[in-house]
Scaffold this motif. Structure first.
Motif, mmCIF file in Angstrom:
data_model
loop_
_atom_site.group_PDB
_atom_site.id
_atom_site.type_symbol
_atom_site.label_atom_id
_atom_site.label_comp_id
_atom_site.label_asym_id
_atom_site.label_seq_id
_atom_site.Cartn_x
_atom_site.Cartn_y
_atom_site.Cartn_z
ATOM 1 N N ILE A 502 0.833 -1.203 0.000
ATOM 2 C CA ILE A 502 0.000 0.000 0.000
ATOM 3 C C ILE A 502 0.867 1.252 0.000
ATOM 4 O O ILE A 502 0.592 2.227 -0.722
ATOM 5 C CB ILE A 502 -0.949 -0.018 1.216
ATOM 6 N N ARG A 503 1.925 1.243 0.802
ATOM 7 C CA ARG A 503 2.818 2.401 0.853
ATOM 8 C C ARG A 503 3.438 2.684 -0.504
ATOM 9 O O ARG A 503 3.478 3.841 -0.966
ATOM 10 C CB ARG A 503 3.893 2.168 1.903
ATOM 11 N N ARG A 504 3.893 1.641 -1.186
ATOM 12 C CA ARG A 504 4.524 1.859 -2.492
ATOM 13 C C ARG A 504 3.509 2.300 -3.544
ATOM 14 O O ARG A 504 3.827 3.122 -4.416
ATOM 15 C CB ARG A 504 5.258 0.588 -2.926
ATOM 16 N N ILE A 505 2.296 1.755 -3.477
ATOM 17 C CA ILE A 505 1.256 2.181 -4.430
ATOM 18 C C ILE A 505 0.948 3.660 -4.249
ATOM 19 O O ILE A 505 0.835 4.420 -5.232
ATOM 20 C CB ILE A 505 -0.013 1.324 -4.250
ATOM 21 N N LEU A 506 0.815 4.115 -2.983
ATOM 22 C CA LEU A 506 0.549 5.537 -2.730
ATOM 23 C C LEU A 506 1.696 6.413 -3.226
ATOM 24 O O LEU A 506 1.469 7.483 -3.805
ATOM 25 C CB LEU A 506 0.322 5.751 -1.237
ATOM 26 N N LEU A 507 2.934 5.957 -2.987
ATOM 27 C CA LEU A 507 4.076 6.741 -3.463
ATOM 28 C C LEU A 507 4.076 6.851 -4.981
ATOM 29 O O LEU A 507 4.336 7.939 -5.545
ATOM 30 C CB LEU A 507 5.377 6.096 -2.985
ATOM 31 N N LEU A 509 1.437 6.565 -6.990
ATOM 32 C CA LEU A 509 0.304 7.404 -7.424
ATOM 33 C C LEU A 509 0.604 8.882 -7.215
ATOM 34 O O LEU A 509 0.348 9.719 -8.104
ATOM 35 C CB LEU A 509 -0.960 7.002 -6.658
ATOM 36 N N LEU A 510 1.129 9.222 -6.037
ATOM 37 C CA LEU A 510 1.469 10.629 -5.782
ATOM 38 C C LEU A 510 2.568 11.117 -6.734
ATOM 39 O O LEU A 510 2.514 12.237 -7.254
ATOM 40 C CB LEU A 510 1.918 10.791 -4.329
#
Length: 563
Positions: A502-507, A509-510
């Motif tokens: 989840i952390r890598r997906i958010l990074l 996407l941002l």
């Protein structure tokens, strides 16, 4: 050779007071001083070659190492005892020089021993024994053994803990564990083979050895298991005297005989095939079926009695396997006898599952190749065998249970004993034949009757609970209260994997959003009245994009390396 850790590197354990830290620092300095005084540092000067021209140098260095280990005491003597059986690792001069550790260490002061006996057994020595020889028949790193006679004339062995060894062992164990933790933090290979778990188990075992009440229980359990076996008189265990034993004293039957160390030193021409075969048979039964085994079968712990039978002594290092792990070991033995590499892989995977399902086919092929190359007909177990097994396990990041590793260590100790006494003894072939005998022994009517009784008792207990459980389920259905609880992500590794994803997906996407805005701003015409130009805003967003996407990439790389 890597640099030794500094004292400041060895944190990570429980908090200790300043006095303990000073004591530990003094012990480090003491060990270094001992090594320097005996010419053992720098290590590159030590000669481990097999060049005949330097044999005298190796002999001198081995003698100084023996003296240094005796002076260091405690667990260091135990390590020397293990090395003395590994002539596949060390030249003959080294192993022969370390043999002295097996049978004789400088005895403790007789007055201190007498005082310890009186304190531990709450009576003067004269009231406890008809006679007690002040000179020990054997002195080891943790205890020494005196010959004595009870008032009825029975000859007994009185094992007395060396005065002050309890605190010394605990201090050295603490130092060793901190060094191992330092290794585990700095070495990927050490983490893969589970060196910290193995060291912790060895440390716990060494701590147990300074409590002779534990050794008394070990002796009585092993003796009872031997008496229940198909060949109860094949290997002797001394009788114990619990009423004369305590935390620092153990009294047992005195067995007349020569240790294998003495036999080897005398170079006497004695037939050792049958005694060694009997010990191997007993060891296999202990590991595979009894679940409790003698874990320190070096030559100093095996006696040859006048009638030719072997006897085991020193029960401080005894390992145990829980029923689940014992089932896996039995499956491994049965599969090895049948040369069924698929079942061997199944048993290993039950014990240490692979982390990624896609690795399983490759692991099975490597296991089949390892069994054929290293454990096939004519093969000999050696250090290279262990190294190859560790390499296969490490390749797939498998972590075997520490109890299984300890059993393998015990077999390695006995293999070293065999290698020094009977170089032609084929351990693998003998183990295969003896394992078949053990399986036949387990099919005796008396054993089958006991197994059937245990299984029937378990079945009756389950059947008795079944109506109540069915009634409760029916009542819950009738009242519309039936529910099923499922724990998602109960494993910490699963939670860490999902949170990292989840952390890598958010990074990403941002970072992607910032990149798109950066392109928009860079393609827009500039406005002179704006506080921040579109080009500057686009550059700032572009830098943010690089930072976020780089962070995601580094996080993914660190996760793969950790796993």
């Amino acid at each position: 050779m890597p640099n030794p850790p500094r004292l400041s590197d060895l944190g990570g354990g429980p908090a200790v007071d300043a006095g303990t830290l000073r004591t530990r620092a003094r012990r480090f300095a003491e060990l270094l001083s001992i090594a320097r005084r005996h010419g053992l540092v720098p290590f590159r000067r030590l000669d481990f070659s097999r060049d005949p021209d330097t044999a005298d140098l190796r002999r001198s260095q081995a003698e100084h190492l023996r003296l240094a280990l005796e002076e260091a005491g405690g667990g260091f003597v135990k390590m020397g005892q293990l090395l003395s059986t590994r002539d596949d690792l060390l030249p003959d001069e080294w192993t022969e020089g370390l043999v002295g550790l097996q049978g004789s260490v400088t005895p403790a002061d007789p007055a201190e021993v007498a005082a310890l006996l009186a304190t531990e057994l709450h009576a003067p020595v004269g009231e406890l024994f008809q006679s007690l020889d002040p000179n020990p028949v054997a002195a080891a790193s943790i205890a020494q053994v005196h010959r004595a006679r009870l008032h009825d004339g029975t000859a007994v062995a009185v094992k007395v803990q060396r005065p002050g060894i309890d605190d010394a062992v605990r201090r050295d164990v603490d130092i060793a564990l901190r060094v191992v933790r330092f290794m585990a933090r700095t070495s990927i290979e050490a983490r893969q083979v589970g060196v910290q778990d193995v060291a912790q188990q060895y440390a716990d075992d060494l701590i147990r050895q300074v409590d002779f009440r534990s050794e008394l229980r070990n002796l009585e359990t092993l003796r009872a298991a031997q008496e229940r076996s198909a060949r109860p008189d094949e290997v002797r265990f001394p009788a114990s005297y619990p009423e004369l034993s305590g935390r620092r004293v153990l009294v047992m039957e005195f067995l007349e005989g020569d240790t294998l160390s003495a036999v080897r030193a005398s170079r006497a021409d004695r037939d050792l095939d049958e005694p060694m075969r009997a010990i191997l048979r007993a060891f296999l039964r202990q590991v595979v079926f009894d679940g409790i085994y003698h874990g320190d079968l070096h030559p100093g712990n095996v006696l040859l009695l006048p009638d030719g039978r072997p006897a085991l002594i020193d029960f401080g290092s005894v390992g145990r396997l829980d029923p689940g792990l014992r089932d896996v070991v039995q499956e491994l033995v049965a599969a090895y006898i049948q040369n069924d590499t698929s079942r061997i892989a199944d048993a290993v995977l039950r014990m240490a599952p692979v982390r990624r399902a896609e690795d399983e086919p490759d692991f099975r092929r490597d296991i089949a190749r390892f069994v054929a190359d290293e454990l096939g007909p004519g093969a000999r177990i050696g250090v290279q065998t262990v190294d190859d097994a560790v390499e296969v396990f490490g390749r797939y990041r498998l972590k075997p249970p520490p109890d299984f590793v300890a059993a393998a260590r015990a077999l390695a100790i006995f293999e070293g004993t065999l290698r020094t006494l009977l170089p032609s003894f084929d351990l693998l072939d003998e183990s295969r034949n003896l394992a078949r005998e053990q399986i036949r022994d387990q099919l005796r009517p008396s054993v089958l009757r006991d197994v059937a009784a245990r299984e029937l008792f378990g079945l009756v207990s389950t059947v008795r609970r079944l109506p109540r459980r069915v009634d409760r389920i029916g009542e819950a259905i009738e009242q519309n209260r039936l529910s099923v609880n499922i724990r998602l992500l109960a494993d910490q590794r699963d939670r860490r994997t999902v949170s990292g994803m989840i952390r890598r997906i958010l990074l990403v996407l941002l970072g992607s959003g910032a990149g798109i805005l950066s392109i928009v701003y860079l393609t827009m015409p500039s406005r002179p009245t704006a506080v921040l130009s579109t080009a500057a805003a686009g550059g700032l967003l572009g830098g943010t994009t690089v930072f976020l996407l780089g962070w995601a990439a580094i996080d993914a790389w660190r996760t793969r390396r950790r796993d």
